[in-house]
Scaffold this active site. Structure first.
Site, PDB file in Angstrom:
ATOM      1  N   LYS A   1       1.787  -3.515   7.135  1.00  0.00           N
ATOM      2  CA  LYS A   1       2.437  -3.302   6.066  1.00  0.00           C
ATOM      3  C   LYS A   1       3.875  -3.148   5.687  1.00  0.00           C
ATOM      4  O   LYS A   1       4.727  -3.766   4.563  1.00  0.00           O
ATOM      5  CB  LYS A   1       1.611  -2.589   5.089  1.00  0.00           C
TER       6      LYS A   1
ATOM      7  N   THR B   1       0.778  -1.088   0.039  1.00  0.00           N
ATOM      8  CA  THR B   1       0.142  -0.006   0.105  1.00  0.00           C
ATOM      9  C   THR B   1       1.107   1.080   0.155  1.00  0.00           C
ATOM     10  O   THR B   1       2.195   1.044   0.656  1.00  0.00           O
ATOM     11  CB  THR B   1      -1.097  -0.311   0.977  1.00  0.00           C
ATOM     12  N   ASP B   2      -0.102   2.405  -0.291  1.00  0.00           N
ATOM     13  CA  ASP B   2       0.894   3.365  -0.461  1.00  0.00           C
ATOM     14  C   ASP B   2       0.924   4.126   1.399  1.00  0.00           C
ATOM     15  O   ASP B   2       1.966   4.786   1.299  1.00  0.00           O
ATOM     16  CB  ASP B   2       0.353   4.870  -1.336  1.00  0.00           C
ATOM     17  N   GLU B   3       0.125   3.761   1.998  1.00  0.00           N
ATOM     18  CA  GLU B   3      -0.077   4.294   3.711  1.00  0.00           C
ATOM     19  C   GLU B   3       1.524   4.010   4.193  1.00  0.00           C
ATOM     20  O   GLU B   3       1.446   4.622   4.359  1.00  0.00           O
ATOM     21  CB  GLU B   3      -1.005   3.280   4.135  1.00  0.00           C
TER      22      GLU B   3
ATOM     23  N   VAL C   1     -18.449  11.225   8.164  1.00  0.00           N
ATOM     24  CA  VAL C   1     -17.880  11.939   7.086  1.00  0.00           C
ATOM     25  C   VAL C   1     -16.252  12.047   8.579  1.00  0.00           C
ATOM     26  O   VAL C   1     -16.820  13.281   9.265  1.00  0.00           O
ATOM     27  CB  VAL C   1     -17.850  12.919   6.572  1.00  0.00           C
TER      28      VAL C   1
ATOM     29  N   TYR D   1      -1.625  -0.638  10.837  1.00  0.00           N
ATOM     30  CA  TYR D   1      -2.036  -1.156   9.701  1.00  0.00           C
ATOM     31  C   TYR D   1      -0.776  -1.173   8.764  1.00  0.00           C
ATOM     32  O   TYR D   1      -0.599  -1.718   8.373  1.00  0.00           O
ATOM     33  CB  TYR D   1      -3.180  -0.567   9.065  1.00  0.00           C
TER      34      TYR D   1
HETATM   35  P1  NAD Z   1      -9.452  -7.134   2.063  1.00  0.00           P
HETATM   36  O1  NAD Z   1      -9.696  -7.294   3.710  1.00  0.00           O
HETATM   37  O2  NAD Z   1     -10.317  -6.858   1.923  1.00  0.00           O
HETATM   38  O3  NAD Z   1      -9.674  -8.198   2.078  1.00  0.00           O
HETATM   39  C1  NAD Z   1      -8.043  -9.327   2.629  1.00  0.00           C
HETATM   40  C2  NAD Z   1      -8.630 -11.445   2.882  1.00  0.00           C
HETATM   41  O4  NAD Z   1      -7.448 -11.891   3.187  1.00  0.00           O
HETATM   42  C3  NAD Z   1      -9.775 -11.699   3.110  1.00  0.00           C
HETATM   43  O5  NAD Z   1     -10.328 -12.104   1.848  1.00  0.00           O
HETATM   44  C4  NAD Z   1      -9.631 -12.417   4.457  1.00  0.00           C
HETATM   45  O6  NAD Z   1     -10.058 -13.393   4.738  1.00  0.00           O
HETATM   46  C5  NAD Z   1      -7.422 -13.027   4.109  1.00  0.00           C
HETATM   47  N1  NAD Z   1      -7.231 -13.342   4.940  1.00  0.00           N
HETATM   48  C6  NAD Z   1      -7.029 -11.861   6.292  1.00  0.00           C
HETATM   49  N2  NAD Z   1      -6.545 -13.002   6.990  1.00  0.00           N
HETATM   50  C7  NAD Z   1      -5.560 -14.030   6.022  1.00  0.00           C
HETATM   51  C8  NAD Z   1      -4.597 -15.530   7.233  1.00  0.00           C
HETATM   52  N3  NAD Z   1      -4.000 -15.266   8.057  1.00  0.00           N
HETATM   53  N4  NAD Z   1      -4.546 -15.539   6.162  1.00  0.00           N
HETATM   54  C9  NAD Z   1      -5.642 -16.390   5.214  1.00  0.00           C
HETATM   55  N5  NAD Z   1      -6.503 -15.738   4.577  1.00  0.00           N
HETATM   56  C10 NAD Z   1      -6.641 -14.095   5.296  1.00  0.00           C
HETATM   57  O7  NAD Z   1      -8.905  -6.756   1.204  1.00  0.00           O
HETATM   58  P2  NAD Z   1      -7.998  -6.267   0.103  1.00  0.00           P
HETATM   59  O8  NAD Z   1      -8.646  -4.440   0.513  1.00  0.00           O
HETATM   60  O9  NAD Z   1      -8.793  -6.714  -0.744  1.00  0.00           O
HETATM   61  O10 NAD Z   1      -6.718  -5.647  -0.013  1.00  0.00           O
HETATM   62  C11 NAD Z   1      -6.161  -7.075  -0.022  1.00  0.00           C
HETATM   63  C12 NAD Z   1      -4.360  -6.770   0.135  1.00  0.00           C
HETATM   64  O11 NAD Z   1      -4.121  -5.309  -0.990  1.00  0.00           O
HETATM   65  C13 NAD Z   1      -4.180  -6.298   0.809  1.00  0.00           C
HETATM   66  O12 NAD Z   1      -2.723  -6.588   1.295  1.00  0.00           O
HETATM   67  C14 NAD Z   1      -3.859  -4.193   1.421  1.00  0.00           C
HETATM   68  O13 NAD Z   1      -2.718  -4.358   2.212  1.00  0.00           O
HETATM   69  C15 NAD Z   1      -3.625  -4.393   0.001  1.00  0.00           C
HETATM   70  N6  NAD Z   1      -4.242  -3.522  -0.160  1.00  0.00           N
HETATM   71  C16 NAD Z   1      -5.375  -2.405  -0.460  1.00  0.00           C
HETATM   72  C17 NAD Z   1      -5.202  -1.509  -0.978  1.00  0.00           C
HETATM   73  C18 NAD Z   1      -7.048  -0.703  -0.842  1.00  0.00           C
HETATM   74  O14 NAD Z   1      -7.194  -0.104  -1.367  1.00  0.00           O
HETATM   75  N7  NAD Z   1      -8.030  -2.333  -0.015  1.00  0.00           N
HETATM   76  C19 NAD Z   1      -4.997  -0.405  -1.264  1.00  0.00           C
HETATM   77  C20 NAD Z   1      -3.396  -0.934  -1.536  1.00  0.00           C
HETATM   78  C21 NAD Z   1      -3.480  -2.133  -1.002  1.00  0.00           C
HETATM   79  O1  DAU Z   2      -3.892   4.236   0.496  1.00  0.00           O
HETATM   80  C1  DAU Z   2      -4.392   2.494   0.603  1.00  0.00           C
HETATM   81  C2  DAU Z   2      -5.794   2.283   1.560  1.00  0.00           C
HETATM   82  O2  DAU Z   2      -6.580   2.515   1.598  1.00  0.00           O
HETATM   83  C3  DAU Z   2      -5.602   0.855   2.050  1.00  0.00           C
HETATM   84  O3  DAU Z   2      -3.958   0.337   2.047  1.00  0.00           O
HETATM   85  C4  DAU Z   2      -5.922   0.381   2.856  1.00  0.00           C
HETATM   86  O4  DAU Z   2      -6.318  -1.029   3.141  1.00  0.00           O
HETATM   87  C5  DAU Z   2      -7.018   0.927   2.421  1.00  0.00           C
HETATM   88  O5  DAU Z   2      -8.636   0.462   3.683  1.00  0.00           O
HETATM   89  C6  DAU Z   2      -7.782   2.513   2.183  1.00  0.00           C
HETATM   90  O6  DAU Z   2      -7.611   2.966   3.701  1.00  0.00           O
HETATM   91  P1  DAU Z   2      -8.148   4.433   3.851  1.00  0.00           P
HETATM   92  O7  DAU Z   2      -7.830   3.971   5.130  1.00  0.00           O
HETATM   93  O8  DAU Z   2      -7.460   5.174   2.947  1.00  0.00           O
HETATM   94  O9  DAU Z   2      -9.769   3.844   3.295  1.00  0.00           O
HETATM   95  P2  DAU Z   2     -11.515   4.313   4.063  1.00  0.00           P
HETATM   96  O10 DAU Z   2     -11.922   3.877   3.332  1.00  0.00           O
HETATM   97  O11 DAU Z   2     -11.209   3.118   5.140  1.00  0.00           O
HETATM   98  O12 DAU Z   2     -10.975   5.704   4.504  1.00  0.00           O
HETATM   99  C7  DAU Z   2     -11.049   6.588   2.811  1.00  0.00           C
HETATM  100  C8  DAU Z   2     -11.127   8.128   3.454  1.00  0.00           C
HETATM  101  O13 DAU Z   2     -11.884   8.354   4.258  1.00  0.00           O
HETATM  102  C9  DAU Z   2     -10.500   8.691   4.618  1.00  0.00           C
HETATM  103  O14 DAU Z   2      -9.333   9.365   5.148  1.00  0.00           O
HETATM  104  C10 DAU Z   2     -10.930   8.176   6.057  1.00  0.00           C
HETATM  105  C11 DAU Z   2     -12.261   8.084   5.435  1.00  0.00           C
HETATM  106  N1  DAU Z   2     -13.541   7.936   5.543  1.00  0.00           N
HETATM  107  C12 DAU Z   2     -13.439   6.387   6.062  1.00  0.00           C
HETATM  108  C13 DAU Z   2     -14.609   5.868   6.853  1.00  0.00           C
HETATM  109  C14 DAU Z   2     -14.854   4.603   6.699  1.00  0.00           C
HETATM  110  C15 DAU Z   2     -15.119   8.810   6.846  1.00  0.00           C
HETATM  111  O15 DAU Z   2     -14.298   9.807   6.864  1.00  0.00           O
HETATM  112  N2  DAU Z   2     -15.844   7.715   7.403  1.00  0.00           N
HETATM  113  C16 DAU Z   2     -15.648   6.555   7.609  1.00  0.00           C
HETATM  114  O16 DAU Z   2     -16.557   5.873   7.585  1.00  0.00           O
END
Ligand code: NAD
Ligand code: DAU
Length: 368
Positions: A164, A134-136, A216, A160
């Site tokens: 990562k 992730t970019d985080e 928000v 988190y």
């Molecule tokens: P998600 O939470 O939707 O899915 C995670 C999956 O991993 C689930 O299916 C869960 O059951 C499985 N899992 C969790 N723990 C496990 C374990 N111990 N063994 C096997 N499976 C397990 O996550 P996502 O949003 O699909 O993200 C996937 C990957 O991409 C993550 O590594 C996250 O850090 C990265 N990522 C996510 C985003 C985003 O915007 N969602 C952006 C950049 C990177």
């Molecule tokens: O940048 C990549 C990341 O993006 C991934 O690595 C993470 O797995 C993914 O969950 C996501 O993280 P964020 O924290 O950016 O996503 P989230 O959707 O939780 O929140 C996006 C923005 O919105 C953040 O600034 C928090 C805000 N937010 C979020 C929720 C859930 C709200 O204002 N209200 C909300 O209820």
């Protein structure tokens, strides 16, 4: 033919990725390993049920015996590692699982792979461990800061992001020390089908349709760089097939938006849909437009997320120039596609929301 192990393939991006891969490389073997935590959902893999090369295995990445057996029996040569705890708010409230899965789980996986791929006699000469990150990990940006490049120093701010970052370092070390053929991609915020409705975009859509407050955090000025999930899958595909081993590639959408503007855009999109489709008012009776009100009447500013990163922005020039990457979906059409998907797949999101999580989180982020 490639034989893939996709960890976390029943989660949001993993499920999109395996569907993408099966469409584009129908002759490949795809084994999904997923522990089916609250975020994992086998229903997201239904479109693959009859795909000949596909197999689902319910299990944990920390189970070294199981992963060893899968690598050997299925002759797997490529791992795409998505499995993680992924939600920042959960990591703030209960960090334990993040350390267990994201740090220890990645370590267990790397150790297992090292033993099978690098030490066993029958190890494949070519293999690839692709780590999805992730970019985080880069921390937060001010308004005038340059976007994150692959050279930006790591500065993770949430449990988190720290977990990562730790996993990224382990992957790098296994390449440097043992010669494991790895690659890592650091991506910005994804959105699209199968997105768990605890994250901003699907949560706002579900709450708008069901007439619940749209929370928000803070003043809504925080900025994220949004990417349609299929464009992320396309980027990972390029890195696996053409990226240099040992390298890291940033993937982003070139689409920075602040949260409140996204929430307002979702509101007007929903208002317009109700205007053009009278049937929606009968299905979603609690949604404001069903009774002539504007959806944005549900917007509620709540207490800010602790340590809330203000801005993320990705400089994707490395993957663009080296691998020819370009996102294909623009934000407006991607958001409309996402809403279409949510409207067409109500049983999916109703089933994954049991209500208890949102009640719990609402007690942490009470209205300001
Ligand atoms: P998600 O939470 O939707 O899915 C995670 C999956 O991993 C689930 O299916 C869960 O059951 C499985 N899992 C969790 N723990 C496990 C374990 N111990 N063994 C096997 N499976 C397990 O996550 P996502 O949003 O699909 O993200 C996937 C990957 O991409 C993550 O590594 C996250 O850090 C990265 N990522 C996510 C985003 C985003 O915007 N969602 C952006 C950049 C990177
Ligand atoms: O940048 C990549 C990341 O993006 C991934 O690595 C993470 O797995 C993914 O969950 C996501 O993280 P964020 O924290 O950016 O996503 P989230 O959707 O939780 O929140 C996006 C923005 O919105 C953040 O600034 C928090 C805000 N937010 C979020 C929720 C859930 C709200 O204002 N209200 C909300 O209820």
């Amino acid at each position: 033919m490639t034989s893939l192990l996709v960890t976390g393939g029943a989660g949001f991006i993993g499920a999109n990725f395996v569907q993408y891969w099966a469409r584009n490389y129908p002759g490949d073997k795809i084994v999904v390993l997923d522990a089916l935590t609250y975020a994992g959902n086998q229903a997201s893999l239904v479109p693959l049920a009859s795909h000949p090369g596909f197999r689902f295995v319910h299990g944990d990445i920390r189970d070294r015996e199981l992963v060893t057996k899968l690598l050997i029996d299925d002759k797997l040569d490529t791992i795409v590692h998505f499995a993680a705890e992924s939600h920042v708010d959960r990591s703030i409230l209960e960090p334990d699982a993040f350390i267990q899965t994201n740090v220890m789980g990645t370590y267990d996986l790397l150790e297992t792979v090292r033993k099978v791929w690098l030490e066993r006699d029958a190890a494949p000469s070519t293999h690839r461990f692709h780590h999805v990150s992730t970019d985080e990990v880069y921390g937060t940006l001010g308004p005038d800061d340059d976007a994150f490049t692959e050279e930006t120093p790591y500065a993770p701010n949430s449990p988190y992001a720290a977990s990562k970052a730790a996993s990224d370092h382990l992957v790098r070390a296994y390449h440097h020390t043992y010669g494991l053929q790895v690659s890592t991609s650091n991506c910005s915020n994804n959105y699209g089908p199968y997105h768990f409705p605890e994250k901003l975009i699907p949560l706002m859509i579900v709450n708008a349709l069901t007439g619940k407050p749209m929370p928000v955090y803070g003043d809504g000025s925080n900025i994220r760089d949004w990417l349609y999930v299929e464009d992320h899958c396309r980027g990972i595909d390029l890195v696996i097939r053409k990226g240099r081993t040992g390298e890291t590639y940033n993937i982003g959408g070139n689409h920075e938006r602040n949260n409140i503007s996204i929430v307002r855009e979702i509101c007007s999109l929903i208002d317009r849909r109700f205007e053009h489709d009278s049937g929606l008012s009968r299905i979603y009776k609690e949604s404001p437009p069903a009774s002539g009100k504007a959806t944005d009447s549900l917007i509620s500013f709540v207490k800010d997320r602790p340590g809330h990163d203000w801005r993320y922005a990705i400089d994707a020039s490395k993957i663009e120039s080296e691998l020819g990457y370009e996102p294909q979906e623009d934000f407006e059409s991607g958001l409309a596609r996402t809403l279409d998907w949510m409207l067409a797949n109500e049983p999916w999101w109703r089933a994954v929301m049991d209500g208890s999580y949102r009640d719990w989180i609402d007690t942490q982020y009470e209205t300001s």
